[in-house]
Write a protein that holds these residues in place. Structure first.
Motif, PDB file in Angstrom:
ATOM      1  N   LYS A 172       0.695  -1.126   0.124  1.00 21.96           N
ATOM      2  CA  LYS A 172       0.075   0.150  -0.024  1.00 21.96           C
ATOM      3  C   LYS A 172       0.988   1.092   0.044  1.00 21.96           C
ATOM      4  N   ILE A 173       2.049   0.998  -0.292  1.00 23.49           N
ATOM      5  CA  ILE A 173       2.902   2.299  -0.272  1.00 23.49           C
ATOM      6  C   ILE A 173       2.399   3.193  -1.546  1.00 23.49           C
ATOM      7  N   ASN A 174       1.716   2.664  -2.450  1.00 28.75           N
ATOM      8  CA  ASN A 174       1.204   3.316  -3.595  1.00 28.75           C
ATOM      9  C   ASN A 174       0.067   4.333  -3.207  1.00 28.75           C
ATOM     10  N   MET A 175      -0.258   4.234  -1.893  1.00 28.12           N
ATOM     11  CA  MET A 175      -1.564   5.020  -1.671  1.00 28.12           C
ATOM     12  C   MET A 175      -0.891   6.385  -0.994  1.00 28.12           C
ATOM     13  N   MET A 176       0.384   6.333  -0.832  1.00 27.56           N
ATOM     14  CA  MET A 176       0.997   7.491  -0.337  1.00 27.56           C
ATOM     15  C   MET A 176       1.481   8.589  -1.249  1.00 27.56           C
ATOM     16  N   SER A 177       1.945   9.830  -0.765  1.00 30.29           N
ATOM     17  CA  SER A 177       2.076  11.008  -1.598  1.00 30.29           C
ATOM     18  C   SER A 177       3.453  10.633  -2.203  1.00 30.29           C
TER      19      SER A 177
END
Length: 249
Positions: free
Chosen positions: A158-163
């Motif tokens: 879920k690092i793809n959900m971060m800025s």
């Protein structure tokens, strides 16, 4: 006789002039000055204000006071393989040097299959799924870096959900609790032609670039990140720091 805060500020400014403190480096804090020079907090605070008022540094609220980039051509100095520099992140480093950073994301996608890269003659493989982030990095209004970063989603779900403006290195350590064991990087040079498909720097003449290939490893020897970036050759200088081990006999 000079006031104590002037003597302290001049000593630190001299370290900046001599290169002991580089643009973006943190100047000793108020508490550190109090301990080092055995002075009051008022004297320490005035020392930092004196350095800042003369244009050698700037204070960033909640972070500290950092050396400004005062070179005539505003070259940015980066140290290859430096974990401290990598941990600070691109945007934070630029702000510390007195620039206004900006990012434009060209691509942010998930690749289901893994990727690989050859660094220093060794082949590194990252298992899928992989987050690919392609972005242009600005200092003020000038594109200075064309960055492509691949991150292992198995290791960082879920690092793809971060800025994309975060310091990824800090996120790896603080959110995902990975211990970084190694950073391997190679640097090469090339000339980008105006109008070339891989030239995103918005210049109408030939542009020298540094090409950085890098890999970040975490325990147990897993590939956490792979990077391939173009740095403007007229805006960057790179340094290499060697720390030889001496055997006392």
């Amino acid at each position: 006789m000079k006031p104590k805060f002037i003597s302290i500020s001049e000593e630190i400014i001299e370290k900046i002039k001599m290169g002991e403190l580089q643009p973006g480096d943190k100047i000793p804090s108020e508490n550190e000055l109090i301990k080092s020079y055995n002075v009051s907090n008022t004297t320490a605070r005035k020392s930092l204000l004196e350095i800042e008022s003369k244009g050698w540094a700037q204070r960033i609220k909640g972070k500290g006071t950092f050396v400004l980039n005062r070179t005539e051509d505003h070259h940015l100095l980066r140290t290859l393989g430096s974990i401290d520099s990598t941990r600070r992140g691109f945007n934070e480093s630029l702000r510390a040097e007195g620039f206004n950073p900006k990012n434009i994301v060209l691509e942010k996608t998930i690749l289901q299959h893994g990727i690989s890269s050859e660094i220093s003659g060794k082949h590194f493989i990252m298992e899928g799924p992989v987050l690919k982030i392609h972005q242009l990095r600005y200092a003020d209004d000038v594109i200075i870096k064309d960055e492509v970063r691949y991150i292992c989603l198995k290791l960082c779900p879920k690092i793809n959900m971060m800025s994309t403006e975060i310091s990824y290195f800090k996120v790896y350590e603080e959110k995902y609790h990975h211990k970084i064991t190694d950073i391997k990087q190679t640097l090469s040079a090339d000339i980008l032609e105006p109008g070339a498909s891989d030239n995103n720097f918005e210049v109408n003449k030939q542009l020298p670039v540094f090409i950085l290939d890098g890999v970040v490893l975490c325990q147990p020897e897993k590939v956490l990140e792979i990077e391939k970036s173009f740095y403007r050759g007229d805006k960057y200088k790179f340094a290499i720091v060697a720390n030889p081990e001496y055997n006392d006999k």
